[in-house]
Enzyme design. Structure first.
Site, PDB file in Angstrom:
ATOM      1  N   LYS A  49       0.821  -1.217   0.000  1.00 17.87           N
ATOM      2  CA  LYS A  49       0.000   0.000   0.000  1.00 17.87           C
ATOM      3  C   LYS A  49       0.858   1.272   0.000  1.00 17.87           C
ATOM      4  O   LYS A  49       2.065   1.210   0.281  1.00 17.87           O
ATOM      5  CB  LYS A  49      -0.933  -0.040   1.218  1.00 17.87           C
ATOM      6  N   TYR A  95     -12.448  -1.612  -3.749  1.00 20.57           N
ATOM      7  CA  TYR A  95     -12.972  -1.837  -2.385  1.00 20.57           C
ATOM      8  C   TYR A  95     -14.494  -1.736  -2.321  1.00 20.57           C
ATOM      9  O   TYR A  95     -15.039  -1.457  -1.255  1.00 20.57           O
ATOM     10  CB  TYR A  95     -12.325  -0.847  -1.415  1.00 20.57           C
ATOM     11  N   ASN A 113      -2.048   0.108   6.893  1.00 23.46           N
ATOM     12  CA  ASN A 113      -1.520  -1.154   7.423  1.00 23.46           C
ATOM     13  C   ASN A 113      -0.629  -1.900   6.432  1.00 23.46           C
ATOM     14  O   ASN A 113      -0.491  -3.110   6.485  1.00 23.46           O
ATOM     15  CB  ASN A 113      -2.674  -2.026   7.929  1.00 23.46           C
ATOM     16  N   HIS A 142      -2.067  -5.552   1.537  1.00 24.31           N
ATOM     17  CA  HIS A 142      -3.393  -6.141   1.303  1.00 24.31           C
ATOM     18  C   HIS A 142      -3.224  -7.607   0.902  1.00 24.31           C
ATOM     19  O   HIS A 142      -2.254  -7.966   0.242  1.00 24.31           O
ATOM     20  CB  HIS A 142      -4.095  -5.405   0.152  1.00 24.31           C
ATOM     21  N   GLU A 151     -10.102 -10.321  -7.510  1.00 27.63           N
ATOM     22  CA  GLU A 151      -9.076  -9.283  -7.357  1.00 27.63           C
ATOM     23  C   GLU A 151      -7.972  -9.435  -8.402  1.00 27.63           C
ATOM     24  O   GLU A 151      -7.459  -8.430  -8.910  1.00 27.63           O
ATOM     25  CB  GLU A 151      -8.484  -9.343  -5.945  1.00 27.63           C
TER      26      GLU A 151
HETATM   27  P1  IDP Z   1      -8.139  -6.777   5.550  1.00 28.34           P
HETATM   28  O1  IDP Z   1      -7.296  -5.838   4.692  1.00 28.34           O
HETATM   29  O2  IDP Z   1      -7.382  -7.295   6.724  1.00 28.34           O
HETATM   30  O3  IDP Z   1      -8.795  -7.867   4.736  1.00 28.34           O
HETATM   31  P2  IDP Z   1     -10.731  -5.465   5.615  1.00 28.34           P
HETATM   32  O4  IDP Z   1     -11.718  -5.570   6.748  1.00 28.34           O
HETATM   33  O5  IDP Z   1     -11.053  -6.182   4.346  1.00 28.34           O
HETATM   34  O6  IDP Z   1      -9.311  -5.890   6.193  1.00 28.34           O
HETATM   35  O7  IDP Z   1     -10.571  -3.917   5.320  1.00 28.34           O
HETATM   36  C1  IDP Z   1      -9.943  -3.475   4.134  1.00 28.34           C
HETATM   37  C2  IDP Z   1      -9.002  -2.340   4.484  1.00 28.34           C
HETATM   38  O8  IDP Z   1      -9.767  -1.245   4.980  1.00 28.34           O
HETATM   39  C3  IDP Z   1      -8.010  -2.639   5.628  1.00 28.34           C
HETATM   40  O9  IDP Z   1      -6.858  -3.324   5.195  1.00 28.34           O
HETATM   41  C4  IDP Z   1      -7.682  -1.252   6.127  1.00 28.34           C
HETATM   42  O10 IDP Z   1      -6.758  -0.577   5.262  1.00 28.34           O
HETATM   43  C5  IDP Z   1      -9.043  -0.570   6.004  1.00 28.34           C
HETATM   44  N1  IDP Z   1      -9.823  -0.659   7.257  1.00 28.34           N
HETATM   45  C6  IDP Z   1     -10.423  -1.758   7.788  1.00 28.34           C
HETATM   46  N2  IDP Z   1     -11.062  -1.476   8.938  1.00 28.34           N
HETATM   47  C7  IDP Z   1     -10.860  -0.145   9.143  1.00 28.34           C
HETATM   48  C8  IDP Z   1     -11.283   0.764  10.181  1.00 28.34           C
HETATM   49  O11 IDP Z   1     -11.958   0.404  11.152  1.00 28.34           O
HETATM   50  N3  IDP Z   1     -10.869   2.072  10.038  1.00 28.34           N
HETATM   51  C9  IDP Z   1     -10.118   2.510   8.984  1.00 28.34           C
HETATM   52  N4  IDP Z   1      -9.723   1.687   7.987  1.00 28.34           N
HETATM   53  C10 IDP Z   1     -10.084   0.378   8.074  1.00 28.34           C
HETATM   54 MG    MG Z   2     -10.204  -7.708   3.225  1.00 30.16          MG
END
Ligand code: IDP
Ligand code: MG
Length: 140
Positions: free
Chosen positions: A9, A49, A112, A115, A126
């Site tokens: 990212k 997304y 984070n 992905h 994807e």
């Molecule tokens: P993942 O990437 O671990 O699969 P997902 O729930 O699919 O997590 O969420 C996609 C992306 O959205 C996350 O990697 C993160 O960048 C962002 N995200 C998820 N939850 C939150 C939140 O509570 N606040 C802000 N960003 C979030």
């Molecule tokens: Mg996800």
């Protein structure tokens, strides 16, 4: 061999972590069978997304994901999907296990670092989002 889609990212690209993350991917026994650097538009990020369109973080997430270059990869390995998710760690870096990429390099639940696809059907969707038919032929 199973395939998954991985993304480095914009936060991790800006911090100069492409090399370290790719080294870890190779050490984990993945074959990298597709790799490219892209700068998504806001519309691209919203489309990628779309599953999160009703979440409170959708607008901020898609701003972030279109804020700079990303590196998109197809990774192949036995159990590629679950293994890559294990190496990434929990979504929130504060909750991710020591030794995971998100623990080491993530700075917030949004920023984070990486992905990974979460299921075989998501991985297929994807991969085809970023690698259209012609390019997929080349990497088979
Ligand atoms: P993942 O990437 O671990 O699969 P997902 O729930 O699919 O997590 O969420 C996609 C992306 O959205 C996350 O990697 C993160 O960048 C962002 N995200 C998820 N939850 C939150 C939140 O509570 N606040 C802000 N960003 C979030
Ligand atoms: Mg996800």
């Amino acid at each position: 061999m199973e395939k998954t889609l991985a993304i480095i990212k914009p936060d991790a690209v800006k911090k100069g972590l492409i090399g370290k993350i790719i080294q870890r991917i190779e050490e984990e026994g993945f074959k990298i069978s597709g790799l490219k650097m892209l700068h998504l538009t806001k519309e691209d990020a919203k489309a990628f997304y779309i599953v999160h369109k009703d979440k409170s973080f959708y607008d901020s997430l898609t701003d972030f994901m279109s804020s700079g270059e990303i590196v998109v990869m197809i990774l192949e390995r036995e159990n590629a999907i679950s293994h890559w998710r294990k190496v990434m760690g929990a979504t929130d870096p504060a909750l991710a296990e020591p030794g995971t990429i998100r623990h080491e390099f993530g700075s917030s639940v949004e920023r984070n670092a990486v992905h990974g696809s979460d299921s075989p059907s998501t991985a297929e969707w994807e991969i085809s989002f970023f690698y259209k038919d012609m390019q997929l032929e080349k990497i088979k």
